[in-house]
Scaffold this active site. Structure first.
Site, mmCIF file in Angstrom:
data_model
loop_
_atom_site.group_PDB
_atom_site.id
_atom_site.type_symbol
_atom_site.label_atom_id
_atom_site.label_comp_id
_atom_site.label_asym_id
_atom_site.label_seq_id
_atom_site.Cartn_x
_atom_site.Cartn_y
_atom_site.Cartn_z
ATOM 1 C CB ILE A 7 -0.907 -0.023 1.249
ATOM 2 C CG1 ILE A 7 -1.804 -1.265 1.192
ATOM 3 C CG2 ILE A 7 -1.730 1.248 1.355
ATOM 4 C CD1 ILE A 7 -2.545 -1.560 2.484
ATOM 5 C CG ASN A 9 -1.423 5.111 2.718
ATOM 6 O OD1 ASN A 9 -1.329 3.894 2.632
ATOM 7 N ND2 ASN A 9 -2.521 5.702 3.165
ATOM 8 C CB CYS A 10 2.322 1.039 4.093
ATOM 9 S SG CYS A 10 3.230 0.022 5.263
ATOM 10 C CG ASP A 11 4.901 5.537 7.885
ATOM 11 O OD1 ASP A 11 4.644 6.312 6.935
ATOM 12 O OD2 ASP A 11 4.577 5.773 9.061
ATOM 13 C CE LYS A 14 4.215 7.210 2.534
ATOM 14 N NZ LYS A 14 3.798 8.336 3.385
#
Length: 114
Positions: A7, A9-11, A14
């Site tokens: 996903i 926007n998952c840290d 990223k």
């Protein structure tokens, strides 16, 4: 070819993508939110690693499940739950040929991918 499942926007995703970029490794990103979870890939991950590894039992999605559902979890139920709610899958999952990595660990990735 490296495929990163997750996903955007998952840290952790990223961090993983930044690491891949820093290593100069090209990859394809498969966004669960847009493209869903490929059921055949999920089946392979569950068979190879077990639901306890594939499902993120530390995340909010897990904690939001009713206690009865968490307590009764098994491979079949984990598959159904992950297909319905991809946020339950530990992220990212990375495939490179026969290699599959679940979660981000820079040392393990260095050894396996770089």
């Amino acid at each position: 070819m490296i495929t990163v499942y997750g996903i955007p926007n998952c840290d952790t995703v990223k961090k993983a993508r930044k690491w891949l970029d820093a290593q100069g490794l090209s990859y394809e990103f498969h966004d669960y939110k847009k493209a869903g979870v490929p059921a055949e890939r999920l089946d392979g991950w569950l068979d190879r690693f077990g639901w306890e590894t594939v499902i993120n039992r530390r995340g909010m999605s897990w904690r939001r499940l009713p206690a009865e559902e968490r307590e009764a979890m098994n491979a079949g139920r984990a598959r159904e739950a992950a297909l319905a709610n991809p946020s339950l899958i530990k992220r990212p999952v990375v495939e490179s040929g026969e290699q599959i990595l679940i979660g981000f660990d820079a040392d393990e990735w260095q050894e396996t991918l770089a």
